[in-house]
Design a protein around this motif. Structure first.
Motif, PDB file in Angstrom:
ATOM      1  N   UNK A  35      -2.117 -17.917  -5.156  1.00 15.10           N
ATOM      2  CA  UNK A  35      -2.765 -16.607  -5.281  1.00 15.10           C
ATOM      3  C   UNK A  35      -1.845 -15.592  -5.961  1.00 15.10           C
ATOM      4  N   UNK A  88       2.225   1.795  -3.545  1.00 15.43           N
ATOM      5  CA  UNK A  88       1.178   2.235  -4.476  1.00 15.43           C
ATOM      6  C   UNK A  88       0.852   3.703  -4.217  1.00 15.43           C
ATOM      7  N   UNK A  89       0.828   4.052  -2.944  1.00 10.95           N
ATOM      8  CA  UNK A  89       0.510   5.419  -2.564  1.00 10.95           C
ATOM      9  C   UNK A  89       1.534   6.410  -3.109  1.00 10.95           C
ATOM     10  N   UNK A 137      -8.179  -1.531  -7.477  1.00 19.62           N
ATOM     11  CA  UNK A 137      -7.575  -2.838  -7.214  1.00 19.62           C
ATOM     12  C   UNK A 137      -8.295  -3.964  -7.947  1.00 19.62           C
ATOM     13  N   UNK A 152      -3.031  -6.564   7.177  1.00 19.54           N
ATOM     14  CA  UNK A 152      -4.300  -6.115   6.588  1.00 19.54           C
ATOM     15  C   UNK A 152      -4.341  -6.404   5.094  1.00 19.54           C
ATOM     16  N   UNK A 153      -3.534  -7.352   4.669  1.00 23.24           N
ATOM     17  CA  UNK A 153      -3.542  -7.754   3.258  1.00 23.24           C
ATOM     18  C   UNK A 153      -4.041  -9.191   3.170  1.00 23.24           C
ATOM     19  N   UNK A 154      -4.784  -9.537   2.109  1.00 27.98           N
ATOM     20  CA  UNK A 154      -5.254 -10.915   1.976  1.00 27.98           C
ATOM     21  C   UNK A 154      -4.173 -11.855   1.449  1.00 27.98           C
ATOM     22  N   UNK A 198      -2.280 -12.169   7.581  1.00 29.26           N
ATOM     23  CA  UNK A 198      -3.393 -11.334   7.132  1.00 29.26           C
ATOM     24  C   UNK A 198      -3.737 -10.310   8.208  1.00 29.26           C
ATOM     25  N   UNK A 244      -9.157  -8.342  -5.224  1.00 29.59           N
ATOM     26  CA  UNK A 244      -8.803  -8.093  -3.817  1.00 29.59           C
ATOM     27  C   UNK A 244      -9.283  -9.184  -2.883  1.00 29.59           C
ATOM     28  N   UNK A 245     -10.228  -9.987  -3.346  1.00 26.35           N
ATOM     29  CA  UNK A 245     -10.779 -10.980  -2.428  1.00 26.35           C
ATOM     30  C   UNK A 245     -10.156 -12.363  -2.547  1.00 26.35           C
ATOM     31  N   UNK A 246      -9.171 -12.471  -3.412  1.00 30.65           N
ATOM     32  CA  UNK A 246      -8.590 -13.794  -3.618  1.00 30.65           C
ATOM     33  C   UNK A 246      -7.677 -14.183  -2.451  1.00 30.65           C
ATOM     34  N   UNK A 247      -7.943 -15.344  -1.874  1.00 35.13           N
ATOM     35  CA  UNK A 247      -7.096 -15.801  -0.758  1.00 35.13           C
ATOM     36  C   UNK A 247      -6.613 -17.244  -0.978  1.00 35.13           C
ATOM     37  N   UNK A 248      -5.568 -17.599  -0.240  1.00 36.46           N
ATOM     38  CA  UNK A 248      -4.954 -18.921  -0.378  1.00 36.46           C
ATOM     39  C   UNK A 248      -5.779 -19.990   0.308  1.00 36.46           C
ATOM     40  N   UNK A 279       0.816  -1.220   0.000  1.00 37.48           N
ATOM     41  CA  UNK A 279       0.000   0.000   0.000  1.00 37.48           C
ATOM     42  C   UNK A 279       0.855   1.278   0.000  1.00 37.48           C
ATOM     43  N   UNK A 280       1.946   1.264   0.759  1.00 35.45           N
ATOM     44  CA  UNK A 280       2.826   2.439   0.782  1.00 35.45           C
ATOM     45  C   UNK A 280       3.388   2.732  -0.596  1.00 35.45           C
TER      46      UNK A 280
END
Lengths: 330, 282
Positions: free
Chosen positions: B139, B66-67, B77, B105-107, B101, B80-84, B63-64
């Motif tokens: 993922x 990308x910011x 994004x 705060x990342x999936x 996670x 964003x909902x894809x998880x292992x 996130x940093x």
């Protein structure tokens, strides 16, 4: 060096007993053939039981057996007019990967494979089957040539991994492997890969992006060696046996995961017990694959390969995971 | 610039992955692992996570990054909902994923999407070493592949910031196959004539450096980044000699002809903007 593996010990002991008895029978001229027959039967049952119950670790041992047939052994059995070609045209010739042209059932093909050594001296020459970047670049050169002349490519995978050395890094080991994966993805000829021994990580995949992937029954394919996994996971390389099970590296495991197309049956005790019969089993699998892939055009072959890898992966979707949560910015 | 590279060479010995993770600045103050100075996090953050005293690069979260790279509010994004899942039923894996996670705060270990850099539209993927050391499992492989496919469909450039220890062991050979999957997608990107920029940040090793990370039209790296195929310790054990200090650094790779450029964080946004501009209209 002993020629049998630890798990085979009961079989070896029983075989010795039988031969002792036969010898005794002959020297003393006593008829004990009933006894011998009984033992022979017992041996058959025992062999069946032991080879059926092989653990992943047993298979790892077989896959590393010092007499296990190598790429060049199979080339001699399976192809006619094989002519080895050398060098990457850039730096050198890497003996840990062999390649060349030949015929399979009268059809021109390109053959490439990792090459382990047969003895200590040969192993040093072959760098124990662990390639440097020039090995991968030679393989790619031969594959591009195969594409030019519309020849199917057959690769034999048998390596502990790409060589982890200083010179290998300097000459771009990562780059060489990455480039092979990249270029193999778009080759317009059939590619068939067969794991004949150990399939060690990126070093194996570097010549293994294919339309069909087959594995000999006692070969393995893994992201890391059982010893390496054990050292990383449990800080103890001696737990390799456990890692071999956890990592799901055997042909049957990978068939179940949908990664392997066909498991090629091995002779009792492993491929080294009968090279000719083993080559015959491989020949059948190759024939079948080539016939199937023959039906595909250039674009279809590339798409077939792309789709094969595209579908490998296991994931799900989290409900209610807010995108804002990802983007907590300062 | 050249002077900068030389002076940094000595300072940046390779940072072992474990150490790198623990060095992520959290809280109010941080001790620089390089020069050992105590720094205010506020100061480091203002300086794009670079030590104000010795120019050491701290890892940046996805996130940093990308910011700081993308134009304000331009990021959308993907996936964003894809998880292992846990395909091998690997002991402890599910638990470890949950912990990461929660902490990040990342999936997963990568964020993909699209946005603009200096007004130029691009697809972008950014890896994050705080999540399972940025390792590539199903993922990560799938998100990169999907992002590349979207770049092809939309006719957009693809930029990736890599940060990864390599393939994810807990997904075994499935992880290994993600190398083939992502490299195949990179090939399609290439055949479609799309621009692909790979920026390697510390660390980029193993299966990630031996697949998509090395396949850009331009391969860049951040100063001092650890980049290589095999681990330093394994090589030392294999060849039984000590390796030079700068072995497998971005500077080492540049010297051996394997990188196009080393780009500092301070000039990254401008440089990427310039390249995107040059590639406008093909």
């Amino acid at each position: 060096m002993k020629s049998f593996l630890d798990f085979e010990l009961p079989i070896i002991e029983l075989k010795e007993k039988i031969s002792d008895l036969t010898e005794f029978m002959r020297s003393k001229e006593i008829d004990l053939s009933d006894e011998v027959n009984k033992l022979e039967h017992k041996l058959q049952v025992l062999e069946k039981k032991i080879y059926k119950q092989m653990t992943p670790w047993d298979r790892v041992q077989v896959s590393r057996h010092h007499n296990r047939p190598t790429t060049l052994d199979y080339i001699e059995e399976l192809f006619t007019d094989f002519l080895e070609m050398h060098g990457d045209r850039m730096y050198g010739d890497d003996p840990s990967i062999v390649g060349g042209i030949g015929r399979f059932n009268n059809r021109a093909v390109t053959i490439i494979g990792h090459q382990r050594g047969k003895d200590t001296k040969d192993n040093i020459y072959r760098n124990f089957g662990m390639p440097h970047p020039e090995g991968y670049r030679k393989a790619l050169r031969l594959m591009k040539q195969a594409e030019k002349f519309h020849r199917p490519i057959i690769t034999f995978i048998d390596t502990k991994g790409a060589y982890p050395g200083k010179a290998a890094e300097e000459r771009g080991q990562s780059q060489a492997i990455a480039n092979n994966l990249f270029e193999m993805a778009a080759l317009s000829v059939p590619i068939i890969s067969i794991v004949i021994g150990e399939g060690g990580s990126g070093g194996a995949l570097g010549i293994g992006v294919c339309n069909h992937l087959h594995m000999l029954e006692n070969s393995t394919y893994s992201v890391i060696s059982p010893e390496g996994a054990a050292a990383l996971l449990w800080k103890d390389a001696s737990k390799a046996k456990r890692a071999a099970e956890t990592m799901k590296i055997t042909a049957y495991n990978l068939k179940k995961l949908g990664i392997v197309d066909e498991v090629i049956h091995e002779m009792k005790g492993g491929a080294h017990t009968d090279l000719k019969l083993q080559a015959l089993a491989i020949r059948e699998a190759l024939k079948k694959s080539l016939t199937e892939l023959n039906l595909l055009g250039k674009e279809e072959l590339i798409k077939h390969r792309y789709d094969k890898y595209k579908k490998i992966g296991d994931f799900s979707f989290q409900q209610g995971f807010k995108e804002e949560k990802v983007l907590v910015l300062n | 610039m050249i002077k900068g590279i030389f002076s940094q060479k000595k300072k940046y010995a390779t940072v072992p992955p474990a150490e790198a993770t623990s060095n992520l600045p959290t809280g109010i103050i941080t001790k620089c692992p390089k020069c050992k100075k105590i720094l205010y996090n506020k100061e480091i953050n203002k300086n794009l996570k670079i030590c104000t005293s010795c120019q050491h690069y701290f890892p940046m979260s996805a996130p940093e990054r990308i910011d700081f790279l993308l134009d304000k509010d331009s990021f959308i994004e993907y996936d964003a909902q894809m998880i292992s899942k846990n395909p091998l039923d690997f002991p402890q894996y599910t638990k470890k994923l949950k912990i990461d996670e929660k902490n990040t705060s990342l999936p997963e270990a990568i964020v993909t999407g699209q946005g603009t850099i200096k007004g130029y539209n691009t697809v972008i993927a950014v890896m994050d070493i705080r999540f399972r050391m940025g390792s590539m499992g199903s993922v990560v492989g799938e998100k990169i592949t999907l992002a590349m496919e979207r770049a092809v469909n939309k006719g957009l450039p693809f930029i990736i910031f890599t940060a990864s220890g390599g393939a994810r062991m807990q997904e075994g050979v499935i992880s290994l196959m993600q190398m083939a999957k992502t490299s195949s997608a990179a090939k399609m990107l290439d055949l479609s004539g799309n621009l692909f920029i790979s920026v390697m940040t510390s660390p980029t090793t193993g299966g990630v450096s031996a697949s998509f990370a090395s396949l850009g039209d331009y391969n860049f790296a951040e100063p001092g980044a650890l980049i290589g195929f095999a681990g330093r310790r394994i090589i030392e054990q294999t060849i039984r000699e000590e390796l030079p200090k700068d072995f497998q650094t971005a500077e080492f790779l540049l010297e051996h002809g394997q990188l196009d450029r080393i780009i500092s964080r301070h000039t990254m946004r401008d440089t990427l903007g310039d390249i995107l501009s040059i590639h406008q209209g093909g």
